[in-house]
Design an enzyme around this catalytic site. Structure first.
Site, PDB file in Angstrom:
ATOM      1  N   THR A 186       0.866  -1.171   0.000  1.00  7.71           N
ATOM      2  CA  THR A 186       0.000   0.000   0.000  1.00  7.71           C
ATOM      3  C   THR A 186       0.907   1.227   0.000  1.00  7.71           C
ATOM      4  O   THR A 186       2.061   1.138   0.408  1.00  7.71           O
ATOM      5  CB  THR A 186      -0.883   0.051   1.259  1.00  7.71           C
ATOM      6  OG1 THR A 186      -0.018   0.159   2.389  1.00  7.71           O
ATOM      7  CG2 THR A 186      -1.726  -1.195   1.416  1.00  7.71           C
ATOM      8  N   GLU A 331      -5.677  -3.951  -0.722  1.00  5.77           N
ATOM      9  CA  GLU A 331      -6.040  -5.074   0.153  1.00  5.77           C
ATOM     10  C   GLU A 331      -7.132  -5.952  -0.452  1.00  5.77           C
ATOM     11  O   GLU A 331      -7.488  -6.982   0.101  1.00  5.77           O
ATOM     12  CB  GLU A 331      -6.542  -4.534   1.506  1.00  5.77           C
ATOM     13  CG  GLU A 331      -5.443  -3.959   2.392  1.00  5.77           C
ATOM     14  CD  GLU A 331      -5.173  -2.484   2.143  1.00  5.77           C
ATOM     15  OE1 GLU A 331      -5.499  -1.996   1.044  1.00  5.77           O
ATOM     16  OE2 GLU A 331      -4.626  -1.815   3.045  1.00  5.77           O
ATOM     17  N   LYS A 438     -15.005  16.951  11.045  1.00  5.54           N
ATOM     18  CA  LYS A 438     -15.916  16.806  12.183  1.00  5.54           C
ATOM     19  C   LYS A 438     -16.296  18.189  12.699  1.00  5.54           C
ATOM     20  O   LYS A 438     -15.544  18.837  13.405  1.00  5.54           O
ATOM     21  CB  LYS A 438     -15.272  15.960  13.277  1.00  5.54           C
ATOM     22  CG  LYS A 438     -14.972  14.570  12.780  1.00  5.54           C
ATOM     23  CD  LYS A 438     -14.363  13.692  13.857  1.00  5.54           C
ATOM     24  CE  LYS A 438     -13.884  12.385  13.244  1.00  5.54           C
ATOM     25  NZ  LYS A 438     -12.502  12.457  12.725  1.00  5.54           N
ATOM     26  N   TRP A 443     -20.549  14.940  11.032  1.00  2.00           N
ATOM     27  CA  TRP A 443     -19.541  14.694  10.005  1.00  2.00           C
ATOM     28  C   TRP A 443     -19.915  15.361   8.690  1.00  2.00           C
ATOM     29  O   TRP A 443     -21.060  15.268   8.251  1.00  2.00           O
ATOM     30  CB  TRP A 443     -19.398  13.181   9.754  1.00  2.00           C
ATOM     31  CG  TRP A 443     -18.687  12.472  10.847  1.00  2.00           C
ATOM     32  CD1 TRP A 443     -18.346  12.987  12.071  1.00  2.00           C
ATOM     33  CD2 TRP A 443     -18.236  11.119  10.823  1.00  2.00           C
ATOM     34  NE1 TRP A 443     -17.702  12.032  12.823  1.00  2.00           N
ATOM     35  CE2 TRP A 443     -17.625  10.874  12.077  1.00  2.00           C
ATOM     36  CE3 TRP A 443     -18.270  10.102   9.886  1.00  2.00           C
ATOM     37  CZ2 TRP A 443     -17.061   9.635  12.405  1.00  2.00           C
ATOM     38  CZ3 TRP A 443     -17.712   8.876  10.205  1.00  2.00           C
ATOM     39  CH2 TRP A 443     -17.119   8.641  11.453  1.00  2.00           C
TER      40      TRP A 443
HETATM   41  P1  ADP Z   1      -3.107   3.277  -1.630  1.00  2.00           P
HETATM   42  O1  ADP Z   1      -3.119   4.559  -2.431  1.00  2.00           O
HETATM   43  O2  ADP Z   1      -3.387   3.465  -0.163  1.00  2.00           O
HETATM   44  O3  ADP Z   1      -2.073   2.262  -2.006  1.00  2.00           O
HETATM   45  P2  ADP Z   1      -5.304   1.924  -2.811  1.00  2.00           P
HETATM   46  O4  ADP Z   1      -5.104   2.216  -4.236  1.00  2.00           O
HETATM   47  O5  ADP Z   1      -5.381   0.599  -2.285  1.00  2.00           O
HETATM   48  O6  ADP Z   1      -4.274   2.632  -2.105  1.00  2.00           O
HETATM   49  O7  ADP Z   1      -6.446   2.862  -2.274  1.00  2.00           O
HETATM   50  C1  ADP Z   1      -7.598   2.399  -1.683  1.00  2.00           C
HETATM   51  C2  ADP Z   1      -8.442   3.554  -1.278  1.00  2.00           C
HETATM   52  O8  ADP Z   1      -8.668   4.440  -2.367  1.00  2.00           O
HETATM   53  C3  ADP Z   1      -9.835   3.155  -0.849  1.00  2.00           C
HETATM   54  O9  ADP Z   1      -9.855   2.703   0.466  1.00  2.00           O
HETATM   55  C4  ADP Z   1     -10.598   4.452  -1.044  1.00  2.00           C
HETATM   56  O10 ADP Z   1     -10.426   5.337   0.038  1.00  2.00           O
HETATM   57  C5  ADP Z   1      -9.944   5.050  -2.238  1.00  2.00           C
HETATM   58  N1  ADP Z   1     -10.754   4.764  -3.427  1.00  2.00           N
HETATM   59  C6  ADP Z   1     -10.557   3.827  -4.360  1.00  2.00           C
HETATM   60  N2  ADP Z   1     -11.501   3.895  -5.315  1.00  2.00           N
HETATM   61  C7  ADP Z   1     -12.335   4.908  -4.970  1.00  2.00           C
HETATM   62  C8  ADP Z   1     -13.523   5.475  -5.528  1.00  2.00           C
HETATM   63  N3  ADP Z   1     -14.044   5.030  -6.656  1.00  2.00           N
HETATM   64  N4  ADP Z   1     -14.095   6.484  -4.864  1.00  2.00           N
HETATM   65  C9  ADP Z   1     -13.590   6.964  -3.710  1.00  2.00           C
HETATM   66  N5  ADP Z   1     -12.481   6.486  -3.136  1.00  2.00           N
HETATM   67  C10 ADP Z   1     -11.855   5.461  -3.762  1.00  2.00           C
END
Ligand code: ADP
Length: 541
Positions: A186, A331, A438, A443
């Protein structure tokens, strides 16, 4: 009583075997780091992937050991996807946009034995190489003529020479389908990056589900161009899905600007693409400024961050390209939900359909999801109750690589996203839990506020963050990047919110900036903005 069907393990190599046998002539087109266009077929790719498997064995890589890549989307990277995982080793794709310190941390943590890299990343590899604890071989992904003459990397190897030294007489080994196949970290915007170790079985199940019509809808008639990098959660599974479906593949290499992408879409007849909103912004800006039309593109997958409704409109109404808004995470391999219509949506007007498409969508079979309140109680799917989104399923992480702690709560993985689910099962993310504003105990979802700003014609990008407030604790502050040459005042933008949200949701202030920081996976870095504006005094304070 046991069923009496064949017990065939679900292996990554079986995807390539299928593509070679049944779609052998199908093309894979790559824009290379070398600058030219390279063409090969699945048959040729499969033969080269077998040579890769032999080549890494010759370097001493054993089953289960990790092999790193720092590479763009291209056929050589695809050969490694299959050659490494297919042979039983673990493909570890690294994001070259990370800070060199993070790259060192990740390579050491994963204990990579070999590092394959595109020449673009030579300076990066030279800088980190002396600090690495486990990498024994460095391989530049080029032919002999283009090998750097005086690299500081000792015993730098040449990919084409390494692969050329082997023949393709190799049979993919039978493996336990639960064996690890690939590893992604990640991006670690908070704390150190964490590794997610996919198995052959999880990858195959994800591939089968992600190819379905209500997911990414991929077929042998498609030409797929993954803009999403192969170092960002396996390009959302497209290198696997394309083999399963027998689709033509087009790899853009390092050319991710609007013009380069548009030209490749048109030259190769691309029908489906996928990427994060920030990339599509560049593409849309280019096609709009130059009055271009997409002649073959039918649909595009947008995910990774929320797709602003203004972007949905631009693609669908101006350019006739269907948008598939999708949500997922590293994940989750990554696919969780896709905003695909149900039968009842077919009769809806354009605007009503757009509202459905602006949600993050409904789950693909295999993923189960729920929202829970602060005490872990499950909330109803009423489109109102919002809480933390949790998921489970055979391609959802059960434990981070080398971590003892089980991240699950009652068997569910907490996503860190705040969401609500409507009675039809469409999920909408209002925020990441760490980005929620917040205000006086209530929220405020920053994504809604950003989407409204993004719908203003003068706005190029907008991030909404919490600013400290003496009475309300936090209030929304809108950080805005205007389109080049566009004029827009704070008052005009705030007036634009009238009637679109409850008055108390309207941001307290707007600051205009020249640029908004973007992270390694194309997302706005709101933690950086929060840091930048931590002492900001709101006019209402
Ligand atoms: P990282 O950038 O942490 O490596 P990921 O690509 O796994 O991450 O990112 C996952 C996160 O990206 C999700 O938990 C969510 O917050 C955000 N995300 C992914 N797709 C969308 C979407 N279509 N709309 C809003 N948020 C999104």
């Amino acid at each position: 009583m046991q069923g009496q069907m064949m017990d065939v393990p679900l292996l990554v190599s079986s995807l390539l075997v299928h593509a070679e046998r049944h779609h052998g002539e199908q093309e894979i087109v790559s824009r290379r780091v070398e600058g030219d266009i390279h063409r090969c077929t699945y048959r040729e790719l499969a033969a080269r992937a077998r040579r890769v498997a032999k080549a890494i064995a010759a370097l001493g890589v054993q089953q289960g050991q990790r092999v790193g890549t720092l590479a763009w989307n291209g056929y050589r990277h695809m050969e490694l996807y299959y050659g490494v995982s297919g042979s039983g080793a673990v493909l570890h794709t690294l994001n070259p946009r990370l800070h060199p310190d993070q790259i060192v941390y990740i390579l050491d943590h994963a204990e990579d034995q070999v590092l394959f890299f595109d020449l673009t990343f030579l300076p990066l590899v030279e800088a980190v190489a002396p600090r690495l604890a486990t990498v024994k071989h460095f391989v530049a992904m080029v032919d002999r003529e283009r090998m750097p003459a005086d690299s500081r990397i000792p015993n730098l190897r040449c990919y084409e020479e390494l692969v050329g030294a082997q023949d393709d007489d190799y049979a993919w080994p039978g493996l336990d389908e639960r064996a690890a196949s690939s590893l992604c970290y990640t991006s670690g915007t908070t704390g150190n990056p964490k590794g997610v170790l996919y198995s052959h079985r999880s990858t195959l199940l994800h591939t089968l589900a992600a190819a379905l019509p209500d997911a990414l809808d991929c077929s042998a008639g498609d030409t797929i161009l993954p803009v999403v990098p192969m170092f960002h959660v396996n390009a959302w599974g497209l290198p696997y899905i394309a083999c399963l479906a027998g689709s033509k593949l087009v790899f853009p290499g390092p050319g991710l600007d609007g013009k380069s992408l548009y030209e490749l879409f048109e030259a190769e007849g691309v029908t489906l693409s996928a990427g994060v909103p920030t990339v599509w912004q560049g593409l849309l800006a280019y096609v709009d400024a130059n009055d271009k039309r997409f002649s073959t593109m039918r649909r595009t997958v947008i995910g990774g961050s929320a797709c602003p409704p203004a972007m949905l409109r631009a693609f669908q109404q101006r350019h006739g390209v269907q948008v598939l808004h999708a949500w997922g995470m590293t994940e989750m391999s990554p696919l969780g939900t896709v905003a695909a219509p149900k039968r009842k949506h077919m009769e809806l007007s354009g605007e009503e359909r757009l509202a459905m498409q602006s949600t993050q969508g409904r789950v693909v079979f295999g993923v189960d999801m729920r929202v829970v309140d602060g005490s872990g109680r499950e909330l109803p799917h009423d489109g109102q109750s919002s809480g933390e989104l949790q998921v489970r399923g055979p391609w959802v992480v059960s434990r981070y690589f080398k971590e003892e702690r089980d991240p699950r709560v009652d068997g569910w993985f907490p996503t860190g996203d705040v969401a609500k689910i409507d009675p039809d099962g469409y999920m909408q993310i209002t925020d990441r839990s760490k980005d929620v504003i917040k205000s006086g105990g209530e929220w405020i979802g920053s994504i809604d506020l950003e989407n409204i700003a993004m719908a203003h014609p003068a706005v190029a990008m907008a991030a909404c963050i919490a600013a400290r407030h003496p009475k309300w604790d936090e209030r929304p502050l809108l950080v805005v990047m205007r389109k080049p040459g566009a004029e827009l005042t704070r008052e005009e933008l705030l007036a634009f919110y009238k009637g679109k949200v409850a008055d108390w949701w309207t941001p307290d202030d707007v600051v205009f900036v020249d640029s908004i920081p973007i992270g390694a996976t194309g997302k706005m870095l709101k933690n950086r903005l929060r840091e930048q504006f931590k002492d900001y005094r709101l006019p209402t304070a």
